[in-house]
Design an enzyme around this catalytic site. Structure first.
Site, PDB file in Angstrom:
ATOM      1  N   CYS A  49       0.740  -1.000   0.498  1.00 40.02           N
ATOM      2  CA  CYS A  49      -0.159   0.222   0.041  1.00 40.02           C
ATOM      3  C   CYS A  49       0.378   1.048   0.160  1.00 40.02           C
ATOM      4  O   CYS A  49       0.220   2.082  -0.170  1.00 40.02           O
ATOM      5  CB  CYS A  49      -0.996   0.150   1.445  1.00 40.02           C
ATOM      6  SG  CYS A  49      -1.758  -1.741   0.638  1.00 40.02           S
ATOM      7  N   HIS A  79      -3.039   7.185   2.975  1.00 45.08           N
ATOM      8  CA  HIS A  79      -3.374   5.304   2.475  1.00 45.08           C
ATOM      9  C   HIS A  79      -4.909   5.448   3.180  1.00 45.08           C
ATOM     10  O   HIS A  79      -5.099   5.452   4.296  1.00 45.08           O
ATOM     11  CB  HIS A  79      -2.461   4.663   2.804  1.00 45.08           C
ATOM     12  CG  HIS A  79      -3.681   3.487   2.547  1.00 45.08           C
ATOM     13  ND1 HIS A  79      -3.929   3.280   1.085  1.00 45.08           N
ATOM     14  CD2 HIS A  79      -2.779   1.919   3.213  1.00 45.08           C
ATOM     15  CE1 HIS A  79      -4.432   1.709   0.866  1.00 45.08           C
ATOM     16  NE2 HIS A  79      -3.730   1.663   1.987  1.00 45.08           N
ATOM     17  N   ASN A  87     -10.238  -0.013  -0.010  1.00 44.24           N
ATOM     18  CA  ASN A  87      -8.675  -0.013  -0.335  1.00 44.24           C
ATOM     19  C   ASN A  87      -8.089  -0.017  -1.157  1.00 44.24           C
ATOM     20  O   ASN A  87      -8.079  -1.805  -1.799  1.00 44.24           O
ATOM     21  CB  ASN A  87      -8.152  -0.957   1.072  1.00 44.24           C
ATOM     22  CG  ASN A  87      -6.891  -0.705   1.431  1.00 44.24           C
ATOM     23  OD1 ASN A  87      -5.977   0.148   0.098  1.00 44.24           O
ATOM     24  ND2 ASN A  87      -5.937  -1.210   2.065  1.00 44.24           N
TER      25      ASN A  87
END
Ligand code: UT7
Length: 333
Positions: A116, A256, A286
């Site tokens: 990520c 994020h 996500n």
């Protein structure tokens, strides 16, 4: 001579049409909209349904939008870097596939896998090519088909992830804008808590790896949460301090989007008001390395030249990092 910096000059994105909402998920696994919204903050996520299409399908579309918005011809591109944990294939690189589909012929391309934190790592890497003075137009594409590696019978992971691709253009500038500073960190012990076990050289695909569900995302949520919540805030505060920035100096935190609670904890440590935090996790979930540029794409019209942005991420590896970016343009696109 003034320093050459790398500045973002455009953002493109592609999000698949199909929306998987919490209500539909509730029919697939034992979960509820209430649990997902309270514990994570996701309402819906987009899923790529086209058969036989992977990350490059979305990446191609994001890059094409970027080229159109920035009025750039494929021949002008010097370098394409792709951040992804869901490449079309293990090799060749998805960057190469995207470049070929778009018609970029005068560049070189490679992928970066940093979970990520992929956008943070790849933007830092790309900036070094631009700062060298040798590369004038560099594309960072982040393309993630997480639905390809999510087990839709596992309620602990399937609500979390979505599919998307983004593309940003990086160009040199001698103005006091662009990528000002960065912090990037990794700790390989994190592999125990977040990984996909099979399909690599340790456990090549076999009947056994399929039967044991080893081709799916494995995550131990709590330890990952614990590390994410402290590390993402640590680097965000550290980059503020070493650049003498207070909360008043910051226009936006671009975090994020893994969990609303991680985002809130990071903003709190930075003493930032919620209005200064980009959050779109409720719509996309996500999307791994695409979350930060997906925010930039959505907020592009509200960004002004010279705005101080802090970009922060935490992900598989573990990897984490932050970037202090002075936004490069006023959007009339
Ligand atoms: O982006 C890359 C990095 N990843 C992250 O940053 C993710 C970090 N981790 C997290 O965001 C959170 O740990 C999760 C969202 C993954 C999980 O939230 P949590 O608050 O840590 O939940 P938990 O795993 O501690 O589970 C609490 C309870 C459990 O039930 P019991 O044992 O208390 O009876 C789970 O079985 O919630 C249950 N549960 C669910 N219930 C309804 C887990 N998933 C679900 C679900 N629906 N989807």
């Amino acid at each position: 001579m003034s320093k050459i910096r790398a500045t973002i000059t455009g953002v493109g994105a592609y999000v698949p049409d199909y929306i998987l909402d919490n209500h539909e998920l509730g029919k697939m696994v034992d979960t509820t909209d209430e649990w997902i919204m309270t514990r994570v903050g996701i309402k819906e996520r987009h899923i790529l349904k086209e058969k036989g299409e992977g990350a490059s399908f979305m990446g191609e579309r994001a890059v094409k939008q970027l080229l159109e918005k920035t009025n750039t011809s494929p021949d002008e591109i010097d370098l394409v870097l792709c951040s992804t944990v869901t490449p079309d294939m293990l090799f060749p690189s998805t960057a190469s596939v995207i470049a070929d589909k778009v018609g970029i012929k005068k560049a070189f391309h490679f992928d970066i896998n940093a979970g990520c934190s992929g956008f943070i790592y790849t933007l830092i890497t790309a900036s070094k090519f631009v700062e060298s003075g040798q590369y004038k137009k560099v594309i960072v594409v982040s393309a993630e088909k997480m639905s390809a590696v999510v087990d839709y019978t596992d309620r602990t992971t399937c609500p979390l992830f979505g599919d998307a691709a983004t593309a940003v253009m990086l160009e040199p500038t001698s103005e006091n804008i662009g990528l000002m500073d960065y912090i990037a960190r990794s700790d390989g012990m994190g592999r125990h808590y977040l990984h996909m076990k099979a399909g690599g050289s340790c456990y090549p695909s076999s009947h056994e790896t399929i039967d044991k569900k080893m081709h799916y995302v494995y995550q131990e949520g709590q330890p990952v949460f614990k590390h994410a919540v402290s590390k993402m805030a640590d680097v965000s505060v550290e980059i503020m301090e070493r650049n003498n920035l207070t909360a008043n100096d910051i226009a936006w935190l671009v975090p994020h989007q893994a969990n609303n609670r991680i985002i809130e904890a990071t903003a709190k440590r930075m003493e930032l008001a919620p209005e200064k935090v980009m959050v779109n996790i409720q719509m996309y979930g996500n999307t791994t390395s695409a979350t930060i540029p997906l925010c930039l794409w959505e907020w592009e019209n509200q960004l002004e030249k010279g705005d101080n942005l802090i970009l922060s991420a935490f992900g598989a590896g573990f990897t984490w990092g932050s970037i202090f970016l002075k936004w490069g343009y006023n959007s009339d696109k």
